[in-house]
Design a protein around this motif. Structure first.
Motif, PDB file in Angstrom:
ATOM      1  N   ASP A 142      15.005 -17.405  49.981  1.00  0.00           N
ATOM      2  CA  ASP A 142      14.680 -17.238  51.404  1.00  0.00           C
ATOM      3  C   ASP A 142      13.215 -17.603  51.664  1.00  0.00           C
ATOM      4  N   ALA A 143      12.365 -17.182  50.754  1.00  0.00           N
ATOM      5  CA  ALA A 143      10.942 -17.491  50.920  1.00  0.00           C
ATOM      6  C   ALA A 143      10.690 -18.991  50.828  1.00  0.00           C
ATOM      7  N   LEU A 144      11.409 -19.670  49.955  1.00  0.00           N
ATOM      8  CA  LEU A 144      11.249 -21.116  49.839  1.00  0.00           C
ATOM      9  C   LEU A 144      11.732 -21.832  51.092  1.00  0.00           C
ATOM     10  N   ILE A 145      12.850 -21.367  51.660  1.00  0.00           N
ATOM     11  CA  ILE A 145      13.417 -22.020  52.837  1.00  0.00           C
ATOM     12  C   ILE A 145      12.499 -21.876  54.049  1.00  0.00           C
ATOM     13  N   ARG A 146      11.844 -20.729  54.186  1.00  0.00           N
ATOM     14  CA  ARG A 146      10.977 -20.498  55.350  1.00  0.00           C
ATOM     15  C   ARG A 146       9.804 -21.472  55.393  1.00  0.00           C
ATOM     16  N   THR A 147       9.404 -21.946  54.221  1.00  0.00           N
ATOM     17  CA  THR A 147       8.253 -22.861  54.174  1.00  0.00           C
ATOM     18  C   THR A 147       8.660 -24.307  53.918  1.00  0.00           C
ATOM     19  N   ARG A 148       9.977 -24.546  53.818  1.00  0.00           N
ATOM     20  CA  ARG A 148      10.475 -25.895  53.528  1.00  0.00           C
ATOM     21  C   ARG A 148      11.679 -26.215  54.421  1.00  0.00           C
ATOM     22  N   PRO A 149      11.464 -26.648  55.602  1.00  0.00           N
ATOM     23  CA  PRO A 149      12.570 -26.970  56.528  1.00  0.00           C
ATOM     24  C   PRO A 149      13.538 -28.011  55.965  1.00  0.00           C
ATOM     25  N   ARG A 150      13.000 -28.926  55.197  1.00  0.00           N
ATOM     26  CA  ARG A 150      13.869 -29.959  54.636  1.00  0.00           C
ATOM     27  C   ARG A 150      14.888 -29.351  53.682  1.00  0.00           C
ATOM     28  N   LEU A 151      14.500 -28.340  52.887  1.00  0.00           N
ATOM     29  CA  LEU A 151      15.423 -27.672  51.968  1.00  0.00           C
ATOM     30  C   LEU A 151      16.533 -26.967  52.742  1.00  0.00           C
ATOM     31  N   ALA A 152      16.161 -26.318  53.859  1.00  0.00           N
ATOM     32  CA  ALA A 152      17.169 -25.642  54.685  1.00  0.00           C
ATOM     33  C   ALA A 152      18.158 -26.653  55.252  1.00  0.00           C
ATOM     34  N   MET A 153      17.655 -27.817  55.693  1.00  0.00           N
ATOM     35  CA  MET A 153      18.537 -28.838  56.244  1.00  0.00           C
ATOM     36  C   MET A 153      19.496 -29.367  55.175  1.00  0.00           C
ATOM     37  N   GLU A 154      18.995 -29.590  53.967  1.00  0.00           N
ATOM     38  CA  GLU A 154      19.852 -30.099  52.880  1.00  0.00           C
ATOM     39  C   GLU A 154      20.938 -29.092  52.520  1.00  0.00           C
TER      40      GLU A 154
END
Length: 474
Positions: A433-445
């Motif tokens: 969750d912490a990684l996704i909050r700072t990496r929009p591209r990861l959330a999109m993938e």
């Protein structure tokens, strides 16, 4: 004209001329009717029509119509043939009455064929002896005495060999097993593929083992296929005494319940014998599945025990727990999670490595995952469970994420299974969750991956004509 009928022979001629054709016609109709129904009585009736009635008619013609002397050779020959045919007719009739319509499992159905043949031969010999005694006035007493003495001498000389054959035949008569049953004789364990009057052929998996019937009849053995119903595949395992018994028993039952060979609706039985020893009994459909079930169970247990940190067979060592392995794994998945250099320390402190055996369930259907897993090596198969069957629709390979529904807080509708020996990097949910909050591209993938898997599942169902159901990602 009156003298002709007074002598009696004319009546015999008329009776034979009229009666024999009538009898033959009636028997022909009966034979045809029973043959169409598949009734075994057609055999004796056919013998009666084709041989007994004609031979009887010739005998009656010679003996009563023509009134030939009884000691004439042709009369005796015809009488002998007629008597022999009568013996065959009686034996055929008894065989049909006793054995042709024997109920399955009855004593008549279990009698070995060789017993019937021996009894038939003995009756034929006795019948012929009586026939020759009556027709030819032969003295058969001496012959029977000689045969009796000879039989005793031969029996004494071959008592060991004959005793083994007889004990084997008695075993066949009792029929404690049949072809296809699984036997455990102590030294041989396998499936019965052939049974004859001398030996039983058992398929052991490494060849055909031939066991003499006399050996089985003189010793105890276990018919693993009886009684009918679920068969128990049993094994014993040992853990360290430091491993909590109830946690170990829960693990043993969890692995057993996941086996595809387990009988649906039946659960494994786990017993704790103390000192770290446990007994496991797994219900399977039959002995044929027992070996495969135990092999798969013990291999899965090895991986599961390492994941839980239990010491199976007193050994809890696992190469995956070496710190350098985790460092290499985090470096390998860095492109997938878009990791920066400062993220490495956080992942090394919270991540861990897990390994699964072929066929193990990595993530079951119907749960909300609390961890996210990234494939490090091997392949994970995604499948839908419908009516007890698994329908594969996709897979995850190196660098792909398993358990994305943990991020959307949705229940999984598909099951994830290890297609190969599968190694995963397990990440806590809060870390991802912490990684996704700072990496929009990861959330999109991750979102695109979820939609792709849903589409693949729907397409697979449509291909099978099952329609669209409620489908979720792994």
């Amino acid at each position: 004209m009156a003298d002709i009928f007074n002598d009696g022979w004319a009546w015999w001629v008329i009776a034979l001329a009229v009666g024999v054709p009538v009898v033959l016609v009636v028997l022909t109709e009966l034979v045809g009717a029973f043959s169409r129904r598949g009734n075994p009585i057609a055999g004796p009736l056919r013998l009666l029509r084709n041989w007994v009635v004609p031979a009887g008619a010739v005998f009656a013609l010679l003996g009563f119509a023509i009134q030939s002397p009884a000691d004439q050779v042709w009369v005796r020959v015809v009488a002998t043939v007629f008597g022999f045919l009568l013996i065959l007719l009686v034996l055929s009739s008894f065989n049909v009455a006793l054995f042709a319509n024997a109920s399955p499992g009855s004593w008549r159905e279990r009698i070995p064929t060789i017993f019937v043949e021996i009894a038939r031969l003995a009756l034929v010999v006795v019948g012929l002896a009586l026939l020759f005694s009556w027709v030819w006035e032969a003295d058969v007493g001496g012959l029977l005495t000689a045969l009796g003495v000879g039989s005793i001498v031969i029996g004494l000389a071959l008592q060991n060999a004959v005793g083994g054959v007889i004990s084997g035949l008695l075993l066949l008569f009792e029929q404690p097993f049949k072809i296809g049953d699984w036997l455990d004789t102590g030294g041989v364990k396998g499936r019965v593929v052939e049974v004859n009057w001398r030996a039983v052929h058992i398929e052991t998996g490494s060849g055909i083992q031939i066991v003499p019937n006399s050996t089985l009849s003189g010793a105890s053995f276990t018919n693993l296929s009886e009684p009918a119903g679920p068969h128990s595949a049993t094994t014993s395992v040992k853990f360290s005494t430091d491993d909590p018994p109830h946690e170990v028993m829960a693990l043993l039952r969890e692995i057993a319940d996941a086996l595809p060979m387990r009988v649906q609706g039946e659960r494994a039985s786990i017993d704790y014998a103390g000192s770290g020893a446990y007994g496991v009994s797994i219900p399977v459909t039959g002995p044929a599945d027992a070996g495969r079930a135990l092999s798969m169970y013990l291999s899965w247990l090895w991986y599961a025990a390492r994941r839980r940190g239990f010491a199976l067979d007193g050994d809890s060592t696992d190469p995956l727990t070496e710190p350098q392995r985790l460092v290499e794994a985090v470096a390998a998945i860095a492109p997938t999670l878009h990791l920066r250099e400062e993220d490495t320390e956080q992942l090394l402190s919270s991540a861990r490595l897990e390994r699964y055996g072929v066929g193990e369930v990595v993530l079951p259907a119907g749960v909300i995952p609390d961890e996210v897993k990234v494939v490090l090596s091997g392949r994970a198969t995604l499948a839908l469970e419908i009516d007890g069957a698994r329908i594969e629709f996709s897979y995850a390979e190196r660098g792909e994420i398993v358990g994305q529904t943990a991020l959307t807080r949705e229940r999984t509708q598909s099951v994830t299974v290890a297609g190969d020996i599968l190694t995963l990097v397990v990440l806590p949910l809060e870390t991802v969750d912490a990684l996704i909050r700072t990496r929009p591209r990861l959330a999109m993938e991750i979102g695109e991956s979820l939609e792709l898997k849903r589409k693949q599942a729907a397409d697979r169902l449509a291909e099978l004509g099952l329609g669209r159901g409620v489908i979720s990602d792994r």
